[in-house]
Write a protein that holds these residues in place. Structure first.
Motif, PDB file in Angstrom:
ATOM      1  N   MET A 170      14.484  -0.234 -19.556  1.00 22.74           N
ATOM      2  CA  MET A 170      14.228  -0.137 -18.121  1.00 22.74           C
ATOM      3  C   MET A 170      15.487   0.291 -17.361  1.00 22.74           C
ATOM      4  O   MET A 170      15.419   1.066 -16.410  1.00 22.74           O
ATOM      5  CB  MET A 170      13.745  -1.489 -17.578  1.00 22.74           C
ATOM      6  N   ILE A 171      16.606  -0.241 -17.790  1.00 19.79           N
ATOM      7  CA  ILE A 171      17.859   0.178 -17.148  1.00 19.79           C
ATOM      8  C   ILE A 171      18.074   1.676 -17.344  1.00 19.79           C
ATOM      9  O   ILE A 171      18.411   2.400 -16.408  1.00 19.79           O
ATOM     10  CB  ILE A 171      19.052  -0.626 -17.734  1.00 19.79           C
ATOM     11  N   VAL A 231      15.798 -11.586 -15.119  1.00 21.64           N
ATOM     12  CA  VAL A 231      16.118 -10.181 -14.886  1.00 21.64           C
ATOM     13  C   VAL A 231      17.552 -10.051 -14.390  1.00 21.64           C
ATOM     14  O   VAL A 231      18.335  -9.237 -14.884  1.00 21.64           O
ATOM     15  CB  VAL A 231      15.147  -9.565 -13.866  1.00 21.64           C
ATOM     16  N   MET A 284      14.455  -4.519 -21.416  1.00 16.93           N
ATOM     17  CA  MET A 284      15.332  -4.398 -20.243  1.00 16.93           C
ATOM     18  C   MET A 284      16.301  -3.226 -20.403  1.00 16.93           C
ATOM     19  O   MET A 284      16.565  -2.492 -19.459  1.00 16.93           O
ATOM     20  CB  MET A 284      16.145  -5.679 -20.062  1.00 16.93           C
ATOM     21  N   VAL A 338      16.667  11.257  -6.849  1.00 17.87           N
ATOM     22  CA  VAL A 338      16.817  10.833  -5.461  1.00 17.87           C
ATOM     23  C   VAL A 338      18.087  11.406  -4.846  1.00 17.87           C
ATOM     24  O   VAL A 338      18.090  11.881  -3.720  1.00 17.87           O
ATOM     25  CB  VAL A 338      16.835   9.292  -5.368  1.00 17.87           C
ATOM     26  N   GLU A 383       8.470  -1.795  -1.700  1.00 14.87           N
ATOM     27  CA  GLU A 383       8.246  -0.479  -1.085  1.00 14.87           C
ATOM     28  C   GLU A 383       9.196  -0.158   0.051  1.00 14.87           C
ATOM     29  O   GLU A 383       9.580   0.984   0.234  1.00 14.87           O
ATOM     30  CB  GLU A 383       6.811  -0.398  -0.547  1.00 14.87           C
ATOM     31  N   GLN A 422       0.798  -1.227   0.000  1.00 14.36           N
ATOM     32  CA  GLN A 422       0.000   0.000   0.000  1.00 14.36           C
ATOM     33  C   GLN A 422       0.828   1.274   0.000  1.00 14.36           C
ATOM     34  O   GLN A 422       0.269   2.354  -0.167  1.00 14.36           O
ATOM     35  CB  GLN A 422      -0.905  -0.001   1.241  1.00 14.36           C
ATOM     36  N   GLY A 423       2.113   1.132   0.185  1.00 17.21           N
ATOM     37  CA  GLY A 423       2.922   2.342   0.336  1.00 17.21           C
ATOM     38  C   GLY A 423       2.898   2.809   1.777  1.00 17.21           C
ATOM     39  O   GLY A 423       1.951   2.515   2.505  1.00 17.21           O
ATOM     40  N   LYS A 469       4.980   5.633  -9.908  1.00 12.03           N
ATOM     41  CA  LYS A 469       4.268   4.667  -9.088  1.00 12.03           C
ATOM     42  C   LYS A 469       2.832   5.101  -8.871  1.00 12.03           C
ATOM     43  O   LYS A 469       2.442   5.482  -7.775  1.00 12.03           O
ATOM     44  CB  LYS A 469       4.941   4.548  -7.715  1.00 12.03           C
ATOM     45  N   THR A 506       0.175   3.873  -5.733  1.00 13.87           N
ATOM     46  CA  THR A 506       0.082   4.374  -4.361  1.00 13.87           C
ATOM     47  C   THR A 506      -0.744   5.649  -4.288  1.00 13.87           C
ATOM     48  O   THR A 506      -1.123   6.088  -3.215  1.00 13.87           O
ATOM     49  CB  THR A 506       1.479   4.682  -3.781  1.00 13.87           C
ATOM     50  N   VAL A 547      15.329   4.692   0.370  1.00 10.90           N
ATOM     51  CA  VAL A 547      15.745   5.547  -0.716  1.00 10.90           C
ATOM     52  C   VAL A 547      15.427   7.013  -0.462  1.00 10.90           C
ATOM     53  O   VAL A 547      16.220   7.902  -0.711  1.00 10.90           O
ATOM     54  CB  VAL A 547      15.029   5.015  -1.975  1.00 10.90           C
ATOM     55  N   ASN A 607      17.198  -0.592  -8.568  1.00  6.93           N
ATOM     56  CA  ASN A 607      16.108  -0.222  -7.677  1.00  6.93           C
ATOM     57  C   ASN A 607      14.804  -0.055  -8.457  1.00  6.93           C
ATOM     58  O   ASN A 607      13.720  -0.288  -7.948  1.00  6.93           O
ATOM     59  CB  ASN A 607      16.406   1.094  -6.950  1.00  6.93           C
ATOM     60  N   TRP A 608      14.958   0.371  -9.653  1.00  9.14           N
ATOM     61  CA  TRP A 608      13.794   0.621 -10.504  1.00  9.14           C
ATOM     62  C   TRP A 608      13.003  -0.650 -10.802  1.00  9.14           C
ATOM     63  O   TRP A 608      11.811  -0.612 -11.103  1.00  9.14           O
ATOM     64  CB  TRP A 608      14.296   1.258 -11.796  1.00  9.14           C
ATOM     65  N   GLY A 637      15.416   3.609 -15.292  1.00  4.05           N
ATOM     66  CA  GLY A 637      15.692   3.454 -13.861  1.00  4.05           C
ATOM     67  C   GLY A 637      16.884   4.293 -13.443  1.00  4.05           C
ATOM     68  O   GLY A 637      16.817   5.060 -12.477  1.00  4.05           O
ATOM     69  N   ALA A 638      17.939   4.170 -14.181  1.00  3.48           N
ATOM     70  CA  ALA A 638      19.169   4.901 -13.847  1.00  3.48           C
ATOM     71  C   ALA A 638      18.902   6.399 -13.826  1.00  3.48           C
ATOM     72  O   ALA A 638      19.329   7.117 -12.922  1.00  3.48           O
ATOM     73  CB  ALA A 638      20.263   4.553 -14.848  1.00  3.48           C
ATOM     74  N   ASN A 657      11.890   1.666  -0.956  1.00  3.08           N
ATOM     75  CA  ASN A 657      11.636   3.088  -1.166  1.00  3.08           C
ATOM     76  C   ASN A 657      11.910   3.907   0.084  1.00  3.08           C
ATOM     77  O   ASN A 657      12.356   5.034   0.019  1.00  3.08           O
ATOM     78  CB  ASN A 657      10.184   3.297  -1.584  1.00  3.08           C
ATOM     79  N   GLY A 717      20.335   2.861  -9.393  1.00  2.00           N
ATOM     80  CA  GLY A 717      19.086   3.369  -9.965  1.00  2.00           C
ATOM     81  C   GLY A 717      18.436   2.336 -10.854  1.00  2.00           C
ATOM     82  O   GLY A 717      17.241   2.051 -10.724  1.00  2.00           O
ATOM     83  N   ALA A 718      19.206   1.786 -11.720  1.00  2.00           N
ATOM     84  CA  ALA A 718      18.663   0.806 -12.660  1.00  2.00           C
ATOM     85  C   ALA A 718      18.057  -0.375 -11.918  1.00  2.00           C
ATOM     86  O   ALA A 718      16.948  -0.825 -12.233  1.00  2.00           O
ATOM     87  CB  ALA A 718      19.765   0.327 -13.604  1.00  2.00           C
ATOM     88  N   GLN A 757      11.779  -2.831  -9.002  1.00  2.00           N
ATOM     89  CA  GLN A 757      10.579  -3.058  -8.205  1.00  2.00           C
ATOM     90  C   GLN A 757       9.384  -2.255  -8.728  1.00  2.00           C
ATOM     91  O   GLN A 757       8.247  -2.539  -8.402  1.00  2.00           O
ATOM     92  CB  GLN A 757      10.836  -2.739  -6.722  1.00  2.00           C
ATOM     93  N   VAL A 758       9.653  -1.258  -9.534  1.00  2.00           N
ATOM     94  CA  VAL A 758       8.550  -0.471 -10.081  1.00  2.00           C
ATOM     95  C   VAL A 758       7.819  -1.235 -11.169  1.00  2.00           C
ATOM     96  O   VAL A 758       6.597  -1.249 -11.230  1.00  2.00           O
ATOM     97  CB  VAL A 758       9.069   0.871 -10.641  1.00  2.00           C
ATOM     98  N   TRP A 759       8.574  -1.861 -12.027  1.00  2.16           N
ATOM     99  CA  TRP A 759       7.920  -2.480 -13.178  1.00  2.16           C
ATOM    100  C   TRP A 759       7.788  -3.989 -13.072  1.00  2.16           C
ATOM    101  O   TRP A 759       6.973  -4.601 -13.741  1.00  2.16           O
ATOM    102  CB  TRP A 759       8.668  -2.126 -14.473  1.00  2.16           C
ATOM    103  N   TRP A 761      16.380   7.751 -11.153  1.00  2.00           N
ATOM    104  CA  TRP A 761      17.004   7.695  -9.841  1.00  2.00           C
ATOM    105  C   TRP A 761      17.738   8.989  -9.480  1.00  2.00           C
ATOM    106  O   TRP A 761      17.937   9.321  -8.312  1.00  2.00           O
ATOM    107  CB  TRP A 761      17.995   6.522  -9.833  1.00  2.00           C
TER     108      TRP A 761
END
Lengths: 197, 197, 197, 197
Positions: free
Chosen positions: D157-158, C181, D154, D168, C103, C26-27, D110, D113, C109, C164-165, D161-162, C106, C161-162, C167-169, D165
């Motif tokens: 996505m990389i 992956v 992919m 952040v 999450e 749920q965040g 995202k 959420t 992060v 961590n991302w 994502g990169a 996140n 970054g790449a 988990q988004v997609w 990020w």
DNA sequence: AATGAATGAGAGTTCATTCAT
DNA sequence: CATGAATGAACTCTCATTCAT
């Protein structure tokens, strides 16, 4: 101050009066924001439109009463009558407020249990200013030779203690009218102050 | 009373002393069962073995103090000295307790904010008995011609109010010792009672 | 650590796992204490027995995951294999955690949106320590001549970054297994690091 | 579109810019309607004249940014330059937006959420269209033999994502200018895409 | 078109109280 | 007897939303 502002100011005062009432009835810690709001047929959320939190509300509440009481008391101190007469009027006034406001008076009295560090100094300052008016009457009386006391501060504390206490035992249904109380208290306390020649 | 019972009784009293302390420090509403227990290195659950709930605990607490104060006061009343002397001793004793117990005194004073309907009558009864001891001294004094007051009940209320108030302003760090306060208060209040010939 | 303490520790961890889960779903801001408790069939009040407030709970939650991830990562860094192999394992591990924890990641992060000033420094410290492990691998690789990058810090940021991302997609229902992956990401990112002779 | 409509349209956009700003600063969940309105010296009630609720406002907000970014990106894709050059420009542009818009970018990223079921599909569609532009550049590059990747999706996505990020960790006070970041990222990511002959 | 005021649902938190062990 | 753990009701406070003016 335009109409809208006047209305808002009025509402704020209404809330303070309501809060006074509820606190007088239930004590500070048993008075919920809901109770205070209900008294005015509002919802508690609305209170937060006018006051930032419960403490702020309570603080304003006590401030209102204390400021009013102080203003009236200042008028008495400035009057051109004998010190005995001044003290008699001061006692009457103070007792009248004590009976009317009950619990709110307690807030003034013991801020530590209720208020956070932020507000306490100001409260104590206002309270001391009010008490200081009694000191001035006593001082004057001592100088003019009307009064005689071993320790001025203690004399004042006795007076305030005795009169603040009234709200504890006084009941409108009892055998004494407020005026009775005022007269008898004034008589006794003045006897205590009076110089015995 | 066998050993076990004596131990339990002792524990009950320990708890009451601890509760007195915590309440004196933080006020009734800010004193949690946890706080009271922590003072004795117990857990709050254990308190419920000895007392049925917080109110009962508080009630016993106030009862203990009031009973002790009353017993000592009865001794004073029975003494064979002048009324003025009796009153002086009564005041000293009362002030000493007021300073020592602070907040618990407040419980005695304003039971309505704290106690439920069940306990209030008894509390008021005890409190009135205690206050009645002051009445007796005043009565005696009036009869013997030492005192002269317009209304006995009011005189007593002034005395109690003035002295109870001490716990509000008194601080051990201040310039007055408890004995100073006792002397000056007694002096002033006796002046108020004394028959002026 | 006796039985009781072990049980309590286990409960604390259960709560953290539950919180992770609910937050992943749920965040942070939509995860209420009630939700977290419900997941474990507790009432929210009970959570406060174990954690002082929501922030503390969340802090411990993130700390648990980060500490675990860091420990494993340290093991990888210490291994006696080529830097390319190390980086491949590090990426696999990191991606696996990122997919699993979503999450909670996140929180690590962007602590500013969630945590108060008190906790942020520690969080950033832990996070930097973790990230520093990637730096070490990159450093080693550059020294040994396996890697070549214009700016080490940026290379690390691209990698984090790449990954961590993901988990988004990433969705378990999609066409890629976690292992797919991991392989493809590792291949691409290593290509980016590798010295081209 | 007459004057009135134009004025309204302008106001709507002002609100969206203000909302972007506030969200970038505080994050979505910590940005209240009050905050957004205050930024424009309006009252929050007025926002509801222009947007049906907070979600709608946020949705339009993210839509605005994404649409702008997409339009510019489409221009880049249509340009008549090498794929490497196209990708370099695309990265520059994307990074620049990511740094500038920070949190709003997160909304795009995202939606679950934040947004309710009604808006999510549309958001994802727009987002995918935007991402699709990267895919097109990659596709072209692979066809022309400039790029070589194991899995196009992919690779994209990389890249996303990169670059996403960056918001952040990037701080204007840090040692890198936006242009530094753009150059180094582009260099590294292109190295990852480039065919190694 | 905008404001001030109010609503109401729900969040986090506290604490007296209970109870199995 | 005492503890650790849990409950649940109550409370303060927040905020998106509404609406008369």
């Amino acid at each position: 101050m335009n109409l809208r502002e006047r209305k808002a100011a009025k509402k704020r005062e209404d809330i303070l009066r309501s809060a006074s009432l509820v606190i007088s009835r239930q004590g500070y810690h048993n008075a919920t924001m809901e109770d205070i709001a209900a008294e005015l047929l509002m919802t508690k959320g609305a209170l937060y439109y006018y006051f930032k939190n419960k403490e702020e509300l309570l603080y304003r509440c006590h401030d209102l009463i204390l400021t009013e009481a102080k203003e009236k008391m200042e008028g008495i101190v400035r009057m051109d009558v004998s010190c005995e007469e001044k003290m008699r009027m001061a006692l009457r006034h103070h007792i009248e407020v004590a009976i009317r406001e009950k619990e709110v008076f307690n807030l003034i009295v013991k801020p530590e249990t209720t208020f956070s560090q932020d507000n306490i100094p100001e409260i104590i300052k206002k309270r001391d200013e009010y008490a200081g008016l009694f000191d001035r009457i006593i001082d004057e009386g001592v100088e003019s030779g009307e009064f005689e006391v071993p320790e001025k501060k203690m004399a004042r504390m006795i007076i305030l203690g005795a009169t603040n206490w009234i709200q504890v035992w006084y009941s409108p249904e009892g055998k004494y009218s407020p005026e009775d109380v005022e007269e008898i208290y004034a008589g006794q306390l003045l006897k205590m102050l009076r110089k015995i020649s």
